[in-house]
Design a protein around this motif. Structure first.
Motif, mmCIF file in Angstrom:
data_model
loop_
_atom_site.group_PDB
_atom_site.id
_atom_site.type_symbol
_atom_site.label_atom_id
_atom_site.label_comp_id
_atom_site.label_asym_id
_atom_site.label_seq_id
_atom_site.Cartn_x
_atom_site.Cartn_y
_atom_site.Cartn_z
ATOM 1 N N LEU A 277 0.990 -1.253 0.017
ATOM 2 C CA LEU A 277 0.080 0.135 -0.098
ATOM 3 C C LEU A 277 0.955 1.278 -0.119
ATOM 4 C CD1 LEU A 277 -3.038 -0.372 0.125
ATOM 5 C CD2 LEU A 277 -1.889 -2.279 0.974
ATOM 6 N N TRP A 278 1.920 1.116 0.708
ATOM 7 C CA TRP A 278 2.972 2.302 0.791
ATOM 8 C C TRP A 278 3.589 2.549 -0.620
ATOM 9 C CZ3 TRP A 278 2.028 5.866 4.120
ATOM 10 C CH2 TRP A 278 1.799 5.537 5.539
ATOM 11 N N HIS B 119 -2.049 12.878 -1.197
ATOM 12 C CA HIS B 119 -2.068 11.186 -1.541
ATOM 13 C C HIS B 119 -2.010 10.693 -0.201
ATOM 14 C CE1 HIS B 119 -2.791 10.728 -5.617
ATOM 15 N NE2 HIS B 119 -1.853 11.231 -6.148
ATOM 16 N N PHE B 120 -1.451 11.015 0.730
ATOM 17 C CA PHE B 120 -1.167 10.626 2.095
ATOM 18 C C PHE B 120 -2.611 10.644 2.757
ATOM 19 C CE2 PHE B 120 -0.666 11.311 6.788
ATOM 20 C CZ PHE B 120 -0.211 10.077 7.088
ATOM 21 N N LEU B 121 -3.307 11.759 2.511
ATOM 22 C CA LEU B 121 -4.850 11.863 2.944
ATOM 23 C C LEU B 121 -5.664 10.861 2.456
ATOM 24 C CD1 LEU B 121 -6.928 13.166 4.604
ATOM 25 C CD2 LEU B 121 -6.919 14.790 2.758
ATOM 26 N N LEU B 122 -5.411 10.728 1.257
ATOM 27 C CA LEU B 122 -6.413 9.625 0.432
ATOM 28 C C LEU B 122 -6.156 8.204 1.000
ATOM 29 C CD1 LEU B 122 -6.035 11.127 -2.954
ATOM 30 C CD2 LEU B 122 -8.276 11.149 -1.535
ATOM 31 N N ILE C 271 -10.673 7.732 -7.164
ATOM 32 C CA ILE C 271 -10.209 6.345 -7.287
ATOM 33 C C ILE C 271 -9.139 5.811 -6.520
ATOM 34 C CG2 ILE C 271 -8.732 5.265 -9.215
ATOM 35 C CD1 ILE C 271 -9.615 7.390 -11.429
ATOM 36 N N THR C 272 -8.037 6.309 -6.170
ATOM 37 C CA THR C 272 -7.301 5.820 -5.064
ATOM 38 C C THR C 272 -8.021 5.117 -3.858
ATOM 39 O OG1 THR C 272 -6.354 7.857 -3.972
ATOM 40 C CG2 THR C 272 -5.332 7.150 -5.986
ATOM 41 N N PRO C 273 -8.789 5.940 -3.168
ATOM 42 C CA PRO C 273 -9.130 5.132 -1.860
ATOM 43 C C PRO C 273 -9.881 3.987 -1.981
ATOM 44 C CG PRO C 273 -9.886 7.473 -1.832
ATOM 45 C CD PRO C 273 -9.408 7.172 -3.139
ATOM 46 N N TRP C 274 -10.757 3.569 -2.975
ATOM 47 C CA TRP C 274 -11.365 2.466 -3.189
ATOM 48 C C TRP C 274 -10.548 1.440 -3.760
ATOM 49 C CZ3 TRP C 274 -11.624 0.661 -8.224
ATOM 50 C CH2 TRP C 274 -11.592 1.625 -9.199
ATOM 51 N N VAL C 275 -9.485 1.906 -4.604
ATOM 52 C CA VAL C 275 -8.362 0.873 -4.838
ATOM 53 C C VAL C 275 -7.564 0.129 -3.666
ATOM 54 C CG1 VAL C 275 -6.066 0.546 -6.113
ATOM 55 C CG2 VAL C 275 -7.924 2.138 -7.211
ATOM 56 N N TYR C 276 -7.233 0.988 -2.749
ATOM 57 C CA TYR C 276 -6.627 0.593 -1.523
ATOM 58 C C TYR C 276 -7.535 -0.634 -0.870
ATOM 59 C CZ TYR C 276 -3.200 4.572 -1.976
ATOM 60 O OH TYR C 276 -2.508 5.580 -2.220
ATOM 61 N N PHE D 110 3.755 5.474 -5.508
ATOM 62 C CA PHE D 110 3.663 5.637 -7.134
ATOM 63 C C PHE D 110 2.779 6.855 -7.532
ATOM 64 C CE2 PHE D 110 1.101 4.348 -10.677
ATOM 65 C CZ PHE D 110 2.109 4.468 -11.683
ATOM 66 N N TRP D 111 1.457 6.779 -7.070
ATOM 67 C CA TRP D 111 0.649 7.896 -7.255
ATOM 68 C C TRP D 111 1.215 9.443 -6.921
ATOM 69 C CZ3 TRP D 111 -2.605 5.440 -9.691
ATOM 70 C CH2 TRP D 111 -3.085 4.405 -9.014
ATOM 71 N N ILE D 112 2.056 9.460 -5.728
ATOM 72 C CA ILE D 112 2.654 10.773 -5.471
ATOM 73 C C ILE D 112 3.548 11.219 -6.717
ATOM 74 C CG2 ILE D 112 4.055 12.057 -4.067
ATOM 75 C CD1 ILE D 112 3.094 10.443 -1.785
ATOM 76 N N PHE D 113 4.248 10.270 -6.937
ATOM 77 C CA PHE D 113 5.373 10.195 -8.026
ATOM 78 C C PHE D 113 4.714 10.871 -9.403
ATOM 79 C CE2 PHE D 113 8.319 8.892 -11.518
ATOM 80 C CZ PHE D 113 9.276 9.742 -11.326
#
Length: 295
Positions: A20-21, A137-140, A50-55, A26-29
């Motif tokens: 997950l990290w 992105h950390f928040l998400l 998109i990212t929260p439900w992917v996690y 990757f999203w941040i970069f």
């Protein structure tokens, strides 16, 4: 507090968290690189829904299809689909994908004397990588973190609390969709009349919506968004009580107030009547209904 910190350290250093990290980094970069290449600072906005439900789905797969995690993934995915469609109809997505509408607030932040991005580009680029790309992105990831607590308790039977939290999430999702639709329809009709040079009156002359859910509070969509993720955090609270994953919804709430204040400052400069609307209508709590347009 010591147990909270110990739990955070233990969970964040676990092998289950590693993938997950990596995904978050990757999203941040990705957003940082595309923002530099495109000069469009709303790259995170394109992934916000998109990212929260992917996690959450990552944890579903890891758990082998745990029932509680499937329920959490279902409601969060519905949230993501709805928000993605709303962002798309406002011009947020175009081809190539790094294009699309930029959040108008970033231009105001860039021109703010404290930022003065034209004279201090390094300051702006630090802000971009640290806050826009990094922190958001950390928040998400953090608002989806209750899924990690649910993953630790995989196999624990669901109960009435789990079902109730999911249904409350869906009720808030419906209300958020209604608020966004009211805003979208209002803005569409307002600009149709402006472009066609048709006389406007009432709210359309005021320049902002103040009916429907927007008569109850100034940001009903934001209120529902915060409520949904507080509700989502309830899944982890029901399993472990006070725990580190609850920080996610608190960080989200702390972000929405200055974000709304920035938007309102811009709106108040454009539309004089907004000052009176703001005086009689609460920001997030439904205690409005007194504002009446004088146009």
């Amino acid at each position: 507090m010591a147990s909270l910190f110990d739990g955070l350290v233990a969970d964040w250093s676990s092998s289950d968290m590693e993938s997950l990290w990596k995904l978050c980094c990757f999203w941040i970069f990705l957003c940082w690189i595309t923002s530099l290449l495109s000069n469009n600072w709303s790259q995170v906005d394109k992934l916000w829904s998109i990212t929260p439900w992917v996690y959450v789905w990552v944890y579903v797969v890891k758990s082998g299809g745990d029932q509680r995690l499937l329920w959490m993934a279902f409601v969060s995915t519905l949230w993501g689909i709805r928000l993605t469609l709303n962002f798309s109809r406002r011009g947020g997505y175009k081809w190539p994908p790094w294009e699309g509408e930029e959040d108008y607030r970033w231009e105001h932040v860039r021109k703010d004397p404290k930022m003065d991005a034209d004279k201090n580009p390094i300051r702006w680029h630090i802000f971009n990588v640290v806050f826009i790309c990094g922190y958001q992105h950390f928040l998400l990831w953090m608002i989806a973190a209750p899924a990690h607590i649910a993953f630790k308790h995989r196999g624990t039977p669901m109960n009435a609390i789990d079902w109730s939290l999911g249904f409350l999430f869906l009720v808030l999702l419906f209300l958020e969709a209604r608020a966004d639709n009211e805003q979208y329809n209002f803005q569409t009709e307002k600009y149709r009349k402006i472009n066609a040079k048709i006389p406007r009156k009432g709210m359309e002359k005021d320049g902002f919506i103040s009916s429907g859910l927007w008569a109850l509070c100034r940001h009903p969509n934001y209120a529902c968004e915060q409520g949904m993720w507080i509700t989502f955090a309830g899944f982890s609270a029901a399993l472990e009580g006070l725990n580190w994953s609850l920080l996610g919804c608190l960080l989200l709430v702390s972000l929405f107030t200055p974000s709304a204040q920035l938007s309102e400052g811009i709106t108040a400069k454009k539309y004089p009547a907004y000052k009176k609307y703001r005086e009689v209508t609460w920001m997030f709590l439904p205690f409005g209904g007194e504002y009446q347009s004088k146009n």
